[in-house]
Design an enzyme around this catalytic site. Structure first.
Site, PDB file in Angstrom:
ATOM      1  N   HIS A 229      42.371  41.441  42.462  1.00  0.00           N
ATOM      2  CA  HIS A 229      42.943  41.640  41.125  1.00  0.00           C
ATOM      3  C   HIS A 229      44.056  42.691  41.126  1.00  0.00           C
ATOM      4  O   HIS A 229      44.757  42.865  40.129  1.00  0.00           O
ATOM      5  CB  HIS A 229      41.848  41.940  40.081  1.00  0.00           C
ATOM      6  CG  HIS A 229      41.383  43.362  40.021  1.00  0.00           C
ATOM      7  ND1 HIS A 229      40.174  43.770  40.523  1.00  0.00           N
ATOM      8  CD2 HIS A 229      41.957  44.459  39.479  1.00  0.00           C
ATOM      9  CE1 HIS A 229      40.029  45.067  40.302  1.00  0.00           C
ATOM     10  NE2 HIS A 229      41.098  45.505  39.669  1.00  0.00           N
ATOM     11  N   ASP A 273      34.819  36.855  44.155  1.00  0.00           N
ATOM     12  CA  ASP A 273      35.726  36.804  45.311  1.00  0.00           C
ATOM     13  C   ASP A 273      36.983  37.659  45.107  1.00  0.00           C
ATOM     14  O   ASP A 273      38.087  37.272  45.499  1.00  0.00           O
ATOM     15  CB  ASP A 273      36.099  35.349  45.647  1.00  0.00           C
ATOM     16  CG  ASP A 273      34.858  34.496  45.894  1.00  0.00           C
ATOM     17  OD1 ASP A 273      34.078  34.871  46.778  1.00  0.00           O
ATOM     18  OD2 ASP A 273      34.672  33.470  45.188  1.00  0.00           O
ATOM     19  N   SER A 370      40.181  50.704  41.828  1.00  0.00           N
ATOM     20  CA  SER A 370      40.026  49.319  42.263  1.00  0.00           C
ATOM     21  C   SER A 370      40.613  49.086  43.639  1.00  0.00           C
ATOM     22  O   SER A 370      41.676  49.618  43.966  1.00  0.00           O
ATOM     23  CB  SER A 370      40.729  48.384  41.295  1.00  0.00           C
ATOM     24  OG  SER A 370      39.959  48.270  40.144  1.00  0.00           O
TER      25      SER A 370
HETATM   26  C1  4AZ Z   1      39.344  48.916  36.519  1.00  0.00           C
HETATM   27  O1  4AZ Z   1      39.736  48.659  35.376  1.00  0.00           O
HETATM   28  C2  4AZ Z   1      37.948  49.365  36.715  1.00  0.00           C
HETATM   29  N1  4AZ Z   1      33.528  51.559  36.455  1.00  0.00           N
HETATM   30  C3  4AZ Z   1      37.504  49.662  37.990  1.00  0.00           C
HETATM   31  C4  4AZ Z   1      36.203  50.081  38.178  1.00  0.00           C
HETATM   32  C5  4AZ Z   1      35.361  50.185  37.125  1.00  0.00           C
HETATM   33  C6  4AZ Z   1      35.796  49.893  35.838  1.00  0.00           C
HETATM   34  C7  4AZ Z   1      37.091  49.489  35.643  1.00  0.00           C
HETATM   35  C8  4AZ Z   1      33.977  50.638  37.377  1.00  0.00           C
HETATM   36  O2  4AZ Z   1      40.109  48.837  37.516  1.00  0.00           O
END
Ligand code: 4AZ
Length: 420
Positions: A229, A273, A370
């Site tokens: 993503h 995935d 992320s």
């Molecule tokens: C995001 O928006 C995101 N709490 C990444 C991780 C989490 C929530 C949101 C986990 O990239």
């Protein structure tokens, strides 16, 4: 007359001839020089560190190519036994004060034996290097003669040579998941704390047009693992760069991207995935603060309750500010059934995902983390990539822990794309 009374005094001053004064000054200087010399000698040599590499044979082991694989169960199992033998031998020896570290670097399986390649660090307050090497060799020789347990070791096969610090670091930095000795205190990204230089050497920042966008993990000289993503906006290598280090701006060691490989089954806007591979245009040269993490075998199990660490430059709370320095947070793997309960994610966690954090909330990954690593140290203190930061309901909320892609589920896919 008073002048005559003064004469003897003047006479006595005159009794030090210049050669005597010069001799006296020289004497004092010589003693001072000696004292400073001795001080420098002892202080400098006290801190002198010596590195060694060597090898020995373990006999009566049927050929098994899994010993060659640095992350295999067999390799970790045998290495652990041999590492314990070495620590015990050095710590109960008369040079225990000089002993710093000993590790198995690689195992090479042969017909009916395995050759173990070892790496040692000592400090020595005295300066006779060759005598220290010989004492270490003797201790190892004795250890190999003592065939306690089921292993037969061959003392005659022992080799040991001193190596330079540069070579010693090169050896360690080429292995996966190792890091320089770090304090074992992980404080509590949301609810985390600042990382030290070199603490998470596989952590990378994926940048879109020079600006931090996602985390990623270095898994090989030219490959990183991240989340699919992260490429929703762009997957054009021309807009992407990768950097390392603890400070996110300015970028440290900027690398260019040759190709982005997004998992074929990933669907934009969905969570399954959520995995991608970044291939760099050039190799990263490994150094103390930049090198790769280990990938677990597909069959490895990380049970609920295991302690793991998530790192990243993501926001400190949902829709909050982002840090300049890399953050770390110590969390735990959460049972998938508990994570799928109605109060939590109500069945949205499939078996290629894992939850980690706390049901009570507070400590969690967040936006900008992320694609980054969730790692776990094995009993040899070698770090494995367990998860990739993927999604979650906001950050640090009660019953809404972070959700990660389970790396073991994608182990074969990663091998098919990278050869790693
Ligand atoms: C995001 O928006 C995101 N709490 C990444 C991780 C989490 C929530 C949101 C986990 O990239």
């Amino acid at each position: 007359m008073s002048a005559s009374k003064l004469r003897p005094v003047i006479a006595s001053r005159k009794s030090f001839p210049p050669w005597m004064i010069i001799l006296g000054v020289l004497g004092v200087l010589a003693i001072l020089g000696l004292v400073i010399g001795l001080l420098v000698h002892f202080l400098a040599v006290e801190n002198k560190i010596y590195y060694y590499q060597g090898s020995f044979k373990v006999l009566n082991i049927p050929y098994d190519r899994n010993y060659e694989r640095e992350t295999s169960l067999e390799s970790n199992y045998l290495s652990k036994i041999l590492e314990i033998k070495m620590v015990d031998a050095f710590e109960s020896s008369n040079i225990y004060k000089q002993y710093i570290n000993s590790q198995i670097i690689t195992l090479v399986p042969e017909n009916n034996s395995v050759t173990a390649h070892i790496w040692l660090v000592f400090k020595d307050p005295r300066s006779n290097q060759e005598s220290l090497r010989r004492r270490i060799e003797n201790i190892l020789h004795q250890m190999l003669e003592n065939n306690s347990g089921s292993l037969t070791t061959d003392p005659g096969s022992l080799k040991l040579t001193e190596i330079t610090k540069v070579d010693a670091e090169k050896i360690i930095n080429n292995r996966c998941g190792r890091r320089p000795r770090m304090s074992a205190t992980y404080d509590r990204i949301t609810g985390g704390s600042t990382a030290q230089k070199g603490e998470w050497p596989w952590q990378a920042s994926l940048r879109v047009n020079g600006k931090h966008h996602c985390g990623a993990s270095l898994i090989g000289e030219r490959f990183l693992l991240t989340a699919a993503h992260c490429f929703q906006r762009t997957n054009n290598p021309k807009n992407l760069t990768v950097s390392f280090g603890t400070r996110v701006t300015p970028a440290y060691m900027q690398h260019y991207v040759e190709e982005v490989i997004i998992h074929e089954d990933y669907v934009k806007g969905q969570h399954h995935d959520d995995v991608a591979i970044i291939k760099l245009t050039e190799k990263v040269s490994f150094r103390n603060d930049v090198h790769r993490v280990c990938l677990p075998e597909a069959t490895q199990v990380f049970p609920p309750g295991e302690g793991v660490v998530v790192t990243g430059w993501g926001s400190l709370y949902y829709n909050g500010k982002s840090p300049l320095l890399l953050q770390k947070a110590s969390i735990k793997i959460i049972d998938t059934n508990a994570c799928n309960s109605e109060e939590a994610y109500g069945g949205r966690i499939v078996d290629t995902m894992l939850c980690a954090g706390y049901m009570e909330g507070n400590v969690d990954a967040c936006q900008g983390d992320s694609g980054g690593p969730l790692v776990h140290p094995n009993s040899r203190d070698i770090w494995y990539l367990v998860g990739i930061v993927s999604w979650g309901h906001e950050c640090g909320r009660v019953n809404k822990p972070g959700v990660y892609m389970r790396v073991t589920s994608y182990r074969d896919w990663i091998a098919s794309k990278t050869g790693i």
